[in-house]
Design an enzyme around this catalytic site. Structure first.
Site, short mmCIF file in Angstrom:
data_model
loop_
_atom_site.label_atom_id
_atom_site.label_comp_id
_atom_site.label_asym_id
_atom_site.label_seq_id
_atom_site.Cartn_x
_atom_site.Cartn_y
_atom_site.Cartn_z
N HIS A 119 -0.74 -13.96 11.75
CA HIS A 119 0.09 -13.16 10.85
C HIS A 119 -0.65 -12.85 9.55
O HIS A 119 -1.67 -13.47 9.23
CB HIS A 119 1.39 -13.91 10.52
CG HIS A 119 1.14 -15.17 9.74
ND1 HIS A 119 0.62 -16.31 10.31
CD2 HIS A 119 1.30 -15.45 8.42
CE1 HIS A 119 0.47 -17.23 9.39
NE2 HIS A 119 0.88 -16.74 8.21
N ASP A 121 0.55 -12.82 5.54
CA ASP A 121 1.71 -13.35 4.83
C ASP A 121 2.61 -12.24 4.27
O ASP A 121 2.13 -11.30 3.63
CB ASP A 121 1.27 -14.26 3.67
CG ASP A 121 0.71 -15.58 4.18
OD1 ASP A 121 1.09 -16.01 5.29
OD2 ASP A 121 -0.12 -16.18 3.47
N HIS A 274 -4.19 -14.63 9.81
CA HIS A 274 -4.56 -16.04 9.91
C HIS A 274 -3.59 -16.81 10.78
O HIS A 274 -2.50 -16.33 11.10
CB HIS A 274 -4.69 -16.67 8.51
CG HIS A 274 -3.44 -16.62 7.70
ND1 HIS A 274 -3.00 -15.49 7.07
CD2 HIS A 274 -2.51 -17.57 7.42
CE1 HIS A 274 -1.87 -15.74 6.42
NE2 HIS A 274 -1.55 -17.00 6.63
N ARG A 289 1.06 -23.78 -1.50
CA ARG A 289 0.73 -22.35 -1.38
C ARG A 289 1.30 -21.54 -2.52
O ARG A 289 2.46 -21.69 -2.87
CB ARG A 289 1.27 -21.79 -0.06
CG ARG A 289 0.87 -20.32 0.13
CD ARG A 289 1.32 -19.76 1.46
NE ARG A 289 2.39 -18.78 1.30
CZ ARG A 289 3.06 -18.24 2.30
NH1 ARG A 289 2.81 -18.60 3.55
NH2 ARG A 289 3.99 -17.35 2.07
C1 OGA Z 1 0.38 -20.20 5.18
C2 OGA Z 1 -0.23 -20.47 6.48
C3 OGA Z 1 -1.68 -21.97 7.63
C4 OGA Z 1 -1.96 -23.43 7.68
O1 OGA Z 1 0.59 -21.15 4.40
O2 OGA Z 1 0.60 -19.01 4.87
O3 OGA Z 1 -0.23 -19.61 7.33
O4 OGA Z 1 -2.97 -23.80 8.31
N1 OGA Z 1 -0.77 -21.67 6.62
O5 OGA Z 1 -1.16 -24.21 7.15
MN MN Z 2 0.47 -17.68 6.40
#
Ligand code: OGA
Ligand code: MN
Length: 298
Positions: A119, A121, A274, A289
């Protein structure tokens, strides 16, 4: 450097001697020797900004920073977005979403499934994210990697027939597209309240977007949030999306991040998709985050 920028930099604090080390043959770069707990002057900031545009994902090693410092650094790139899952925001700092599989007193302390499908974000918002920063707080002894796939490369290498099929088309994105699926054990997301659901209506974005700062084209669909290609019947939309997804995550487009203590990773959601590789449920993983708002894709 002009005299004006030298004196501006001096008034803002000293430049830091840091290195930008691109990953060999991969998207992404490491930033070595920069301390984000110290002031970052405008000359250093311009280098970081440039490196982010060139490499799409930056790994800042060994950052001993507080949530306030992460928020302040994030804000230099734009307005921060507050996640719809209010229960997982850091107390006193709603700009930070806790990404974690840890359960305390029977309750998840963070979003356990932050990305078990590829995805970008907040692509389900009218204004998706420019970029996100994850700062490692607690890391598991195995697993827990995050994968990043370069969507400029994906577009540039897309076979002509697929290009023709999607050029000028739009796709629908929905936060709840995969909500009820349990692809992995322990993969869950909390039920949304009516108020939360109202904040995540379906949105329409171009399948191919232009990066607003570099002008480069990138594929902008992903299995996590994209539900259909607008104007195509379902039996054409679904296989076309499947082909795009397969192409977008080809091995040569991917950097796999293996977390080290105190890493801060800052990626460009306009250039990359990602994925969280996941870790065994009994191992603790926690990251903070921040999410920077971007432009409406065009
Ligand atoms: C996010 C995500 C990936 C992870 O926080 O946006 O996709 O490895 N995290 O935690
Ligand atoms: Mn993410």
């Amino acid at each position: 450097m002009s005299l004006a920028s030298v004196s501006l930099a001096a008034s803002e604090g000293a430049a830091q001697a840091f290195e930008v080390r691109p990953f060999a043959g991969r998207v992404g770069a490491e930033i070595i020797g920069l301390d984000l707990s110290k002031p970052v002057n405008s000359v250093d900031f311009a280098r970081i900004h440039r490196a982010h545009l060139d490499h799409h994902v930056l790994v800042f090693r060994d950052q001993r920073i507080t949530p306030e410092q992460q928020i302040a650094f994030s804000r230099r790139f734009g307005v921060l977005q507050i996640h719809v899952l209010k229960q997982f925001l850091l107390t006193g700092h709603p700009e930070i979403l806790i990404v974690s599989n840890i359960i305390e007193n029977g309750q998840s302390i963070g979003l356990g499934d932050a990305g078990k499908f590829w995805h970008s974000d907040l692509s389900y918002k009218e204004l998706p994210s420019l970029g996100s920063m994850l700062h490692a707080q607690e890391l598991p002894s195995e697993g827990g990697d995050t994968l990043f796939a370069d969507q400029h490369k994906a577009w540039d290498s897309l076979p002509e027939a697929l290009r023709k099929a999607v050029e000028g088309r739009s796709a629908a994105h929905s936060y709840t597209a995969r909500y009820s699926e349990t692809k992995f054990e322990g993969n869950w997301r909390p039920t949304l309240t009516a108020e939360q659901l109202a904040q995540v209506n379906e949105v329409i974005h171009p399948v191919v977007r232009k990066h607003p700062e570099t002008g480069r084209k990138a594929l902008f669909v992903s299995e996590g949030f994209t539900t259909r290609i607008v104007g195509l019947p379902e039996d054409e939309s679904r296989p076309l999306l499947a082909e795009l997804y397969a192409h977008s995550i080809r091995e040569e487009n991917i950097y796999r991040h293996q977390w080290q203590p105190h890493d801060l990773v800052f990626w460009d959601n306009r250039s990359l998709i990602h994925l969280a590789a996941g870790c065994p449920n009994h191992l603790r993983r926690k990251l903070f985050r921040t999410t920077i708002q971007g432009d409406a894709p065009f």
